[in-house]
Design a protein around this motif. Structure first.
Motif, PDB file in Angstrom:
ATOM      1  N   PRO A  42      60.144  15.479 -20.095  1.00  0.00           N
ATOM      2  CA  PRO A  42      60.297  16.096 -18.955  1.00  0.00           C
ATOM      3  C   PRO A  42      59.486  15.682 -17.926  1.00  0.00           C
ATOM      4  N   LEU A  43      58.381  15.174 -18.014  1.00  0.00           N
ATOM      5  CA  LEU A  43      57.122  14.990 -17.040  1.00  0.00           C
ATOM      6  C   LEU A  43      57.600  13.589 -16.164  1.00  0.00           C
ATOM      7  N   TYR A  44      58.291  12.750 -16.741  1.00  0.00           N
ATOM      8  CA  TYR A  44      58.404  11.490 -16.411  1.00  0.00           C
ATOM      9  C   TYR A  44      59.030  11.392 -14.935  1.00  0.00           C
ATOM     10  N   ALA A  45      59.867  12.095 -14.679  1.00  0.00           N
ATOM     11  CA  ALA A  45      60.350  12.655 -13.223  1.00  0.00           C
ATOM     12  C   ALA A  45      59.338  12.755 -12.289  1.00  0.00           C
ATOM     13  N   LEU A  46      58.362  13.503 -12.689  1.00  0.00           N
ATOM     14  CA  LEU A  46      57.392  13.941 -11.932  1.00  0.00           C
ATOM     15  C   LEU A  46      56.363  12.781 -11.741  1.00  0.00           C
ATOM     16  N   TYR A  47      56.221  12.045 -12.622  1.00  0.00           N
ATOM     17  CA  TYR A  47      55.261  10.720 -12.353  1.00  0.00           C
ATOM     18  C   TYR A  47      56.013   9.622 -11.544  1.00  0.00           C
ATOM     19  N   HIS A  52      56.047   6.009  -8.164  1.00  0.00           N
ATOM     20  CA  HIS A  52      57.087   5.380  -7.651  1.00  0.00           C
ATOM     21  C   HIS A  52      57.268   3.937  -8.330  1.00  0.00           C
ATOM     22  N   PHE A  53      57.569   4.348  -9.741  1.00  0.00           N
ATOM     23  CA  PHE A  53      57.696   3.176 -10.662  1.00  0.00           C
ATOM     24  C   PHE A  53      58.937   3.196 -11.095  1.00  0.00           C
ATOM     25  N   SER A  54      59.650   2.023 -11.606  1.00  0.00           N
ATOM     26  CA  SER A  54      61.007   1.577 -11.857  1.00  0.00           C
ATOM     27  C   SER A  54      61.321   2.073 -13.296  1.00  0.00           C
ATOM     28  N   ALA A  55      62.629   2.275 -13.504  1.00  0.00           N
ATOM     29  CA  ALA A  55      62.964   2.397 -14.876  1.00  0.00           C
ATOM     30  C   ALA A  55      62.506   1.502 -16.089  1.00  0.00           C
ATOM     31  N   MET A  56      62.486   0.101 -15.631  1.00  0.00           N
ATOM     32  CA  MET A  56      61.755  -0.781 -16.360  1.00  0.00           C
ATOM     33  C   MET A  56      60.105  -0.375 -16.824  1.00  0.00           C
ATOM     34  N   THR A  57      59.468   0.052 -15.996  1.00  0.00           N
ATOM     35  CA  THR A  57      58.013   0.523 -16.002  1.00  0.00           C
ATOM     36  C   THR A  57      58.228   1.759 -17.021  1.00  0.00           C
ATOM     37  N   LEU A  58      59.289   2.779 -16.651  1.00  0.00           N
ATOM     38  CA  LEU A  58      59.293   4.089 -17.526  1.00  0.00           C
ATOM     39  C   LEU A  58      59.297   3.641 -18.971  1.00  0.00           C
ATOM     40  N   THR A  59      60.194   2.467 -19.497  1.00  0.00           N
ATOM     41  CA  THR A  59      60.731   2.219 -20.753  1.00  0.00           C
ATOM     42  C   THR A  59      59.327   1.710 -21.274  1.00  0.00           C
ATOM     43  N   VAL A  60      58.662   0.748 -20.379  1.00  0.00           N
ATOM     44  CA  VAL A  60      57.180   0.340 -21.038  1.00  0.00           C
ATOM     45  C   VAL A  60      56.359   1.117 -21.439  1.00  0.00           C
ATOM     46  N   VAL A  61      56.199   2.046 -20.574  1.00  0.00           N
ATOM     47  CA  VAL A  61      55.346   3.517 -21.058  1.00  0.00           C
ATOM     48  C   VAL A  61      55.811   3.884 -22.138  1.00  0.00           C
ATOM     49  N   PHE A  62      57.151   4.437 -22.287  1.00  0.00           N
ATOM     50  CA  PHE A  62      57.585   4.747 -23.407  1.00  0.00           C
ATOM     51  C   PHE A  62      57.399   3.815 -24.834  1.00  0.00           C
ATOM     52  N   GLY A 108      47.515   7.477 -12.640  1.00  0.00           N
ATOM     53  CA  GLY A 108      48.488   6.370 -12.214  1.00  0.00           C
ATOM     54  C   GLY A 108      48.939   5.830 -13.473  1.00  0.00           C
ATOM     55  N   VAL A 109      49.894   4.806 -13.255  1.00  0.00           N
ATOM     56  CA  VAL A 109      50.685   4.157 -14.512  1.00  0.00           C
ATOM     57  C   VAL A 109      49.493   3.499 -15.293  1.00  0.00           C
ATOM     58  N   PRO A 110      48.528   2.980 -15.114  1.00  0.00           N
ATOM     59  CA  PRO A 110      47.595   2.334 -16.263  1.00  0.00           C
ATOM     60  C   PRO A 110      47.192   3.434 -16.871  1.00  0.00           C
ATOM     61  N   ALA A 111      46.703   4.466 -16.369  1.00  0.00           N
ATOM     62  CA  ALA A 111      45.998   5.558 -17.238  1.00  0.00           C
ATOM     63  C   ALA A 111      46.965   6.251 -18.251  1.00  0.00           C
ATOM     64  N   TYR A 171      57.709  26.413 -14.511  1.00  0.00           N
ATOM     65  CA  TYR A 171      57.048  27.452 -14.078  1.00  0.00           C
ATOM     66  C   TYR A 171      55.625  27.387 -14.156  1.00  0.00           C
ATOM     67  N   ALA A 172      55.095  26.442 -14.615  1.00  0.00           N
ATOM     68  CA  ALA A 172      53.363  26.583 -14.701  1.00  0.00           C
ATOM     69  C   ALA A 172      52.955  25.585 -13.538  1.00  0.00           C
ATOM     70  N   PRO A 173      51.722  26.174 -13.119  1.00  0.00           N
ATOM     71  CA  PRO A 173      50.886  25.145 -12.109  1.00  0.00           C
ATOM     72  C   PRO A 173      50.356  23.945 -12.946  1.00  0.00           C
ATOM     73  N   ALA A 174      50.494  22.878 -12.166  1.00  0.00           N
ATOM     74  CA  ALA A 174      49.843  21.661 -12.462  1.00  0.00           C
ATOM     75  C   ALA A 174      50.310  21.160 -13.900  1.00  0.00           C
ATOM     76  N   PRO A 175      51.643  20.965 -14.171  1.00  0.00           N
ATOM     77  CA  PRO A 175      52.186  20.791 -15.397  1.00  0.00           C
ATOM     78  C   PRO A 175      51.915  19.559 -15.921  1.00  0.00           C
ATOM     79  N   THR A 176      51.497  18.558 -15.290  1.00  0.00           N
ATOM     80  CA  THR A 176      50.995  17.331 -15.812  1.00  0.00           C
ATOM     81  C   THR A 176      49.529  17.347 -16.429  1.00  0.00           C
ATOM     82  N   ARG A 177      49.096  18.481 -16.173  1.00  0.00           N
ATOM     83  CA  ARG A 177      47.497  18.838 -16.756  1.00  0.00           C
ATOM     84  C   ARG A 177      47.893  19.864 -17.875  1.00  0.00           C
ATOM     85  N   THR A 178      48.510  21.038 -17.257  1.00  0.00           N
ATOM     86  CA  THR A 178      48.445  22.059 -18.400  1.00  0.00           C
ATOM     87  C   THR A 178      49.001  21.749 -19.764  1.00  0.00           C
ATOM     88  N   VAL A 179      50.141  20.823 -19.904  1.00  0.00           N
ATOM     89  CA  VAL A 179      50.788  20.650 -21.106  1.00  0.00           C
ATOM     90  C   VAL A 179      49.739  20.008 -21.983  1.00  0.00           C
TER      91      VAL A 179
END
Length: 406
Positions: A42-47, A52-62, A108-111, A171-179
């Protein structure tokens, strides 16, 4: 004056959980590991919006997660047989906690890729050790419970992870950290708890030699693996699609839908998988395998019809049907594979199953990302659905032609 010789003090021993208490602990470890694996969905859309990365980058991350997990399974899948379940599992859970810290600090994407690699390595080591420990701690009065748990807890974990992350995104603040901070605390607590469990493996030499990349399947389990492979590949390939590109497909169909919609698509699939696996646990494994492979076909076709009909309803219906097929196929495969394996062959056989599963999950997802970049998401969905249908039909044909043995 008489001298008193002090008696040597005995080393203090940590309290040890009973075997009865150790079983749910290791089941919770598998749930947490797979929850963490699906939490980024669910966080990929926020990232994507932030970086600003592509669908290809998304599947590489996955796929970096899945491929690093494969590397861990190939090299360390049987490590707990040599060093013991407790130290291997505790170390892997601490590494998982470190991966959560890297996620929380990512800018960022490298991290993000680095965190996924570390998470994959830790999960690969931990799942084989925890899954083997579940078999070790099985109550003889309840045979089959450990195999069922190995089949149900991963999909239950994926469902829980994506649902919790979706709620936090909403609902949570800063979800990319809280999770990830919540998961970090959970893995640290589980690492400490595993050190209090009885050791069930019999450590023996050969740990270094066991790190050579290899796939070890118990000889008695090989016929079942050969029969179940097409269905396993079809199920996990569809799971990889929903996990990596499911949110993108939801946005294509309904661009103005709530942010949580993409995560709920994958939750629908994993929740259906968990319910189907639980419901089918008492049915004959071969029957469950056939039914699961058959359900993958309408699941893939419904998913394909979503963009054509410009409606989320067939997408969610397809996710539910495909999830039921996924749960049935995976649960039946483990019931066919694990019981014939000797205790010393369990971790290796389980690791081999996960190697096959995550190859099926990652490689098609990367290809789908490439096709999305070249020809668009709708074309990629069409090719993906056709591939899954052909694999499922192959599995059904082979199973029907093979004489009944289970």
């Amino acid at each position: 004056m008489t001298s008193v010789t002090a008696l040597p003090s005995r080393p203090r021993r940590l309290p040890v959980l009973s075997r009865h208490g150790a079983f749910p602990l290791h089941a919770s470890v598998l749930v947490a590991l797979l929850a963490a694996s699906s939490a980024p969905t669910p966080l990929y859309a926020l990232y994507q919006a932030a970086w600003h990365f592509s669908a290809m980058t998304l599947t590489v991350v996955f796929s970096t997660y899945a491929l690093s997990l494969l590397l861990a399974l190939l090299t360390a899948g049987t490590l707990s047989d040599h060093l013991g379940r407790r130290p291997v599992l505790a170390g892997a859970l601490l590494a998982e906690a470190v991966a959560m810290a890297v996620f929380a600090a990512a800018q960022g994407v490298p991290a993000l890729i680095a965190a996924r690699i570390l998470q994959g390595l830790a999960t690969g080591v931990a799942t084989s050790a925890a899954g083997a420990a579940l078999l070790d701690f099985e109550d003889p009065r309840r045979p089959g419970r450990a195999t069922a748990a190995n089949g149900i807890t991963p999909v239950a974990g994926m469902a829980l992870g994506v649902l919790a992350a979706t709620a936090l995104v909403q609902y949570a603040p800063a979800p990319t950290r809280t999770v990830y901070l919540l998961l970090l605390l959970l893995f640290t607590a589980q690492a400490a708890a595993t050190l209090l469990t009885p050791e069930t493996a019999h450590p023996h030499p050969g740990a270094r030699r066991s790190l050579r990349p290899t796939v070890t399947v118990a000889p008695a389990s090989r016929p079942a693996l050969a029969l179940a492979t097409p269905g396993i590949v079809a199920a996990w390939a569809l799971g990889g699609f929903y996990s990596s590109l499911g949110p993108s497909l939801a946005r294509l169909i309904a661009p103005h839908a709530a942010r949580a919609t993409g995560g709920l698509v994958f939750f629908t699939m994993t929740a259906a998988a968990g319910l189907a696996g639980h419901a089918a646990r008492a049915l004959p494994a071969r029957t469950v395998s056939l039914a699961g492979a058959a359900l993958l076909i309408p699941g893939a076709l419904l998913t394909l019809s979503g963009p054509q009909l410009h409606s989320l309803l067939p997408l969610f219906a397809g996710a539910a049907v495909a999830g039921a097929g996924f749960g049935a196929v995976t649960q039946a495969a483990l019931r066919l594979l694990l019981p014939p394996a000797a205790p010393a062959e369990r971790a290796g056989t389980l690791a081999a199953y996960y190697v096959l599963s995550y190859l099926a999950m990652s490689i098609p997802a990367v290809l789908a990302g490439l096709l999305t970049n070249l020809y668009g998401l709708q074309t990629a969905v069409s090719l993906y659905a056709v591939t899954v249908v052909l694999l499922a039909l192959t599995g059904l044909t082979r199973a029907v032609r093979r004489p009944r043995t289970t």
